[in-house]
Design a protein around this motif. Structure first.
Motif: not given
Length: 96
Positions: A43-48
């Protein structure tokens, strides 16, 4: 996939005695958990933002102020056991 030998090694390090059936069962269960974690890693969680809770929580605390107790004898009278002007508490054993 985690094999039974890996579970056996970890159990040995943790000082756990497992049967062969338990080692096989845990190998399957732990492999499932690791597979799920691998899916989460995709999952892309770079903005979390990192967080420890799903919702914001704020503690309501008061300032900790040292205040002398005016009625020392009243306080000591509440103690289940006392020795003169002191609380008597059970001895804590350090033997394990």
């Amino acid at each position: 996939m985690l094999d039974r030998d890996a579970v056996h090694k970890v159990a040995h390090l943790a000082r756990l005695k497992l049967t062969e059936a338990e080692e096989t069962q845990f190998a399957t269960q732990l492999s499932g958990i690791l597979d799920y974690v691998e899916q989460l890693n995709e999952l892309d969680v770079s903005d979390v933002e990192p967080t420890t809770r799903a919702i914001d929580v704020a503690n309501v605390v008061r300032e900790d102020k040292l205040q002398p107790w005016q009625e020392r004898e009243d306080l000591l009278d509440c103690a289940p056991d006392r020795d003169g002007e002191f609380f008597r508490v059970p001895k804590i054993s350090t033997n394990s």
